[in-house]
Design a protein around this motif. Structure first.
Motif, mmCIF file in Angstrom:
data_model
loop_
_atom_site.group_PDB
_atom_site.id
_atom_site.type_symbol
_atom_site.label_atom_id
_atom_site.label_comp_id
_atom_site.label_asym_id
_atom_site.label_seq_id
_atom_site.Cartn_x
_atom_site.Cartn_y
_atom_site.Cartn_z
ATOM 1 N N ILE A 140 0.842 -1.197 0.000
ATOM 2 C CA ILE A 140 0.000 0.000 0.000
ATOM 3 C C ILE A 140 0.882 1.253 0.000
ATOM 4 N N CYS A 141 1.918 1.234 0.829
ATOM 5 C CA CYS A 141 2.855 2.366 0.878
ATOM 6 C C CYS A 141 3.517 2.577 -0.485
ATOM 7 N N THR A 142 3.855 1.480 -1.153
ATOM 8 C CA THR A 142 4.513 1.576 -2.449
ATOM 9 C C THR A 142 3.580 2.175 -3.494
ATOM 10 N N ILE A 143 2.316 1.773 -3.467
ATOM 11 C CA ILE A 143 1.336 2.348 -4.393
ATOM 12 C C ILE A 143 1.194 3.848 -4.136
ATOM 13 N N ALA A 144 1.189 4.233 -2.862
ATOM 14 C CA ALA A 144 1.113 5.659 -2.529
ATOM 15 C C ALA A 144 2.305 6.411 -3.108
ATOM 16 N N ILE A 145 3.496 5.810 -3.013
ATOM 17 C CA ILE A 145 4.687 6.433 -3.582
ATOM 18 C C ILE A 145 4.538 6.592 -5.088
ATOM 19 N N GLY A 146 4.042 5.535 -5.750
ATOM 20 C CA GLY A 146 3.862 5.603 -7.196
ATOM 21 C C GLY A 146 2.863 6.663 -7.606
ATOM 22 N N THR A 147 1.786 6.800 -6.837
ATOM 23 C CA THR A 147 0.775 7.817 -7.143
ATOM 24 C C THR A 147 1.356 9.218 -6.995
ATOM 25 N N VAL A 148 2.106 9.420 -5.926
ATOM 26 C CA VAL A 148 2.750 10.723 -5.709
ATOM 27 C C VAL A 148 3.708 11.037 -6.862
ATOM 28 N N GLN A 149 4.430 10.032 -7.340
ATOM 29 C CA GLN A 149 5.341 10.248 -8.467
ATOM 30 C C GLN A 149 4.611 10.780 -9.682
ATOM 31 N N VAL A 150 3.483 10.164 -9.998
ATOM 32 C CA VAL A 150 2.729 10.569 -11.186
ATOM 33 C C VAL A 150 2.258 12.016 -11.053
ATOM 34 N N VAL A 151 1.692 12.349 -9.896
ATOM 35 C CA VAL A 151 1.179 13.710 -9.684
ATOM 36 C C VAL A 151 2.313 14.730 -9.754
ATOM 37 N N ALA A 152 3.434 14.429 -9.088
ATOM 38 C CA ALA A 152 4.561 15.360 -9.081
ATOM 39 C C ALA A 152 5.170 15.504 -10.468
ATOM 40 N N SER A 153 5.220 14.415 -11.230
ATOM 41 C CA SER A 153 5.766 14.486 -12.585
ATOM 42 C C SER A 153 4.867 15.322 -13.482
ATOM 43 N N GLY A 154 3.548 15.191 -13.304
ATOM 44 C CA GLY A 154 2.626 16.037 -14.055
ATOM 45 C C GLY A 154 2.797 17.502 -13.710
ATOM 46 N N ALA A 155 3.027 17.785 -12.435
ATOM 47 C CA ALA A 155 3.264 19.168 -12.012
ATOM 48 C C ALA A 155 4.539 19.720 -12.630
ATOM 49 N N SER A 156 5.552 18.880 -12.748
ATOM 50 C CA SER A 156 6.811 19.316 -13.356
ATOM 51 C C SER A 156 6.602 19.732 -14.798
ATOM 52 N N SER A 157 5.759 18.993 -15.537
ATOM 53 C CA SER A 157 5.488 19.333 -16.937
ATOM 54 C C SER A 157 4.870 20.719 -17.057
ATOM 55 N N VAL A 158 4.046 21.089 -16.058
ATOM 56 C CA VAL A 158 3.385 22.402 -16.078
ATOM 57 C C VAL A 158 4.344 23.501 -15.633
ATOM 58 N N LEU A 159 5.179 23.206 -14.640
ATOM 59 C CA LEU A 159 6.000 24.242 -14.009
ATOM 60 C C LEU A 159 7.297 24.547 -14.735
ATOM 61 N N ILE A 160 7.819 23.603 -15.517
ATOM 62 C CA ILE A 160 9.183 23.731 -16.013
ATOM 63 C C ILE A 160 9.380 24.966 -16.883
ATOM 64 N N ASP A 161 8.412 25.302 -17.738
ATOM 65 C CA ASP A 161 8.570 26.461 -18.595
ATOM 66 C C ASP A 161 8.129 27.751 -17.910
ATOM 67 N N ARG A 162 7.525 27.638 -16.731
ATOM 68 C CA ARG A 162 7.148 28.826 -15.972
ATOM 69 C C ARG A 162 8.209 29.191 -14.948
ATOM 70 N N SER A 163 8.700 28.180 -14.240
ATOM 71 C CA SER A 163 9.655 28.436 -13.168
ATOM 72 C C SER A 163 11.100 28.324 -13.616
ATOM 73 N N GLY A 164 11.353 27.644 -14.724
ATOM 74 C CA GLY A 164 12.720 27.467 -15.199
ATOM 75 C C GLY A 164 13.358 26.213 -14.631
ATOM 76 N N LYS A 165 14.313 25.696 -15.357
ATOM 77 C CA LYS A 165 14.948 24.441 -14.962
ATOM 78 C C LYS A 165 15.838 24.617 -13.729
ATOM 79 N N ARG A 166 16.589 25.708 -13.651
ATOM 80 C CA ARG A 166 17.519 25.891 -12.535
ATOM 81 C C ARG A 166 16.776 25.921 -11.200
#
Length: 508
Positions: free
Chosen positions: A330-356
């Motif tokens: 269950i903990c591992t599934i939670a980790i995987g879910t968090v990964q997906v959400v955070a990766s989606g957020a990165s796609s949105v933020l990268i061109d707004r906040s910059g890579k550095r």
């Protein structure tokens, strides 16, 4: 006059006489200037996203194989649902975990040899076949050797995919969305991880591996039938008409003039690359190329020494060792879910906040998470204290680690690798960089158990935390911002011909 307009403009009226009318007051006299607006090509970015997502089904398969050990090793270490009918040894478990990054260290060399000869598209298609063979071997397994060969083959495919996929996506994307499309590799990889974490523990061994086969088969069919080759490669191969057709399809237009300027820029870039074709040794004869190589390698090395493969490959075992109250799966599934959400957020933020900014935020977040996890294991293992009341802490640490990893050091180093190198050295430089990354991944994965036995889990996670701090300093001191820059602008920055500020001023 230009300076006076900038200082004294007080009104802009749109839509008159075929352009915008800008009013200025110069020495108390009103001056009107009609600014003709350049008509934008009638193109769409929709198909670029479709093409990038379809290509990244290969990244989804990478995620499946990266996460495969987490639900499978616990089964192989017991007799329940064990296809071998015998418990695998600790040494065999270590090799099953580490042979994938070892194969991944060799995969880039195949990618470099093939991508310039048969193209990015066909290299990705052929590189998908080891996944299929490896998963079939898992289904047929009657001894541990089947798994060892399977993991090595899947590793070759992972290394090849992580080398060519950023190259392909970087070449089909417009400058404004290249960063966002570059992060899709991380997003789809985490979706594959979540698939393994969510399906593996709750299905039989055979059913799980059959389910894993579906994704690479779908990728083969859809990518082959519907997605074009990189226009850059087609121009390199002398197929100008095919390059034009591919670019028109990617830009969702039927008008040649809509892509003419971009195609001319590509031709110029390819012509320069062919005229200055370079070997690996030539990288160190040019200041900009050397800097690009150091930066790309540095980011990927810090990605690995942050401890990501330990977390992904052995997530379920880490939770078991920590004595977490919730079921480890269950903990591992939670980790995987968090990964997906955070990766989606990165796609949105990268061109707004910059890579550095995202990389520095990522490094700090991972450092704090690893240090706190090290402290937990110090209390539990080194001091022998009762940590039952702190059973929630490992979950929080790994969730925090995964969120910050996925925001920065997960996707961005691969995106940077895809845009740092000019066409004349892209294949050879990407090959060497990706191989270095996965070789470090192999060393860490294979010898984590030995190191942990010597210095304990607390010492191991503490070392990972220190590496994250050093990674923060590396980004802060040396990495220029590349978000929103064309490939040529990035080369200008690396060669010291222009600073980021100068480039922005030139645009304005």
């Amino acid at each position: 006059m230009a300076e006076q307009r900038q200082n004294y403009k007080y009104e802009s009226v749109a839509g008159q006489e075929g352009g915008d009318v800008e009013k200025y007051r110069v020495h108390d006299e009103e001056v009107q200037v009609t600014v003709m607006q350049q008509q934008k090509p009638s193109t769409s970015r929709t198909f670029q996203y479709i093409a990038a997502c379809t290509a990244n089904l290969a990244g989804f398969t990478c995620g499946i194989t990266l996460g495969w050990t987490s639900p499978v090793l616990p089964k192989l270490e017991t007799l329940q649902d064990n296809p071998l009918g015998a418990i695998v040894s600790a040494d065999d478990s270590g090799w099953i975990g580490s042979l994938l990054p070892l194969g991944a260290a060799l995969g880039p060399f195949l990618a470099g040899a093939l991508s310039d000869k048969i193209g990015r598209k066909r290299t990705l298609l052929y590189g998908n076949l080891p996944f299929i063979v490896g998963l079939v071997l898992n289904i047929m397994a009657t001894s541990v050797n089947y798994f060892l060969l399977s993991r090595f083959l899947c590793g070759i495919a992972v290394g090849l995919t992580f080398t060519v996929l950023p190259m392909y996506v970087g070449e089909i994307a417009e400058d404004e969305i290249r960063g966002a499309l570059g992060t899709l590799l991380q997003l789809f990889t985490t979706l594959g991880l979540l698939f393994s974490f969510g399906v593996g523990p709750y299905t039989t061994f055979t059913t799980f591996n059959v389910a894993c086969l579906v994704v690479p088969v779908v990728f083969l069919v859809t990518f082959f039938l519907f997605i074009p080759e990189s226009p850059y490669f087609l121009l390199q191969a002398g197929n100008e008409d095919e390059a034009e057709a591919a670019l028109m399809k990617l830009r969702s237009t039927t008008e040649v003039q809509d892509v003419k300027r971009e195609l001319d820029d590509m031709k110029s870039s390819v012509a320069d690359a062919l005229a200055n074709k370079s070997s690996f040794g030539d990288i160190f004869k040019n200041k900009g190329l050397t800097r690009a190589y150091i930066l790309a390698n540095g980011l990927l090395v810090f990605q690995q020494v942050s401890g990501i493969n330990i977390v992904l490959f052995f997530a379920q075992s880490i939770f078991q060792d920590a004595g977490v109250a919730l079921a480890p799966e269950i903990c591992t599934i939670a980790i995987g879910t968090v990964q997906v959400v955070a990766s989606g957020a990165s796609s949105v933020l990268i061109d707004r906040s910059g890579k550095r900014f995202l990389l520095m935020l990522s490094a700090l977040g991972m450092a704090v998470s690893q240090m706190v996890l090290a402290y937990f294991f110090h209390l539990k293992d080194d001091k022998g204290e009762d940590v039952t009341s702190l059973s929630w802490l490992p979950i929080c640490c790994l969730v925090g680690y995964i969120i910050t990893y996925c925001l920065g050091f997960g996707p961005i180093p691969w995106a940077v690798m895809g845009e740092m190198f000019p066409a004349n050295v892209k294949s050879v430089a990407s090959t060497a960089t990706a191989a270095t990354c996965w070789f470090f991944g192999f060393l860490i994965t294979k010898y984590f158990g030995i190191v942990a036995a010597l210095i304990g889990k607390s010492g191991s996670f503490g070392v990972f935390g220190v590496c994250c701090v050093v990674g923060f300093v590396f980004v802060y001191k040396f990495l220029p911002e590349t978000s929103g820059k064309s490939l040529q602008e990035i080369q200008d920055i690396l060669n010291g011909r222009s600073t980021t500020k100068d480039v922005e001023e030139e645009k304005n």
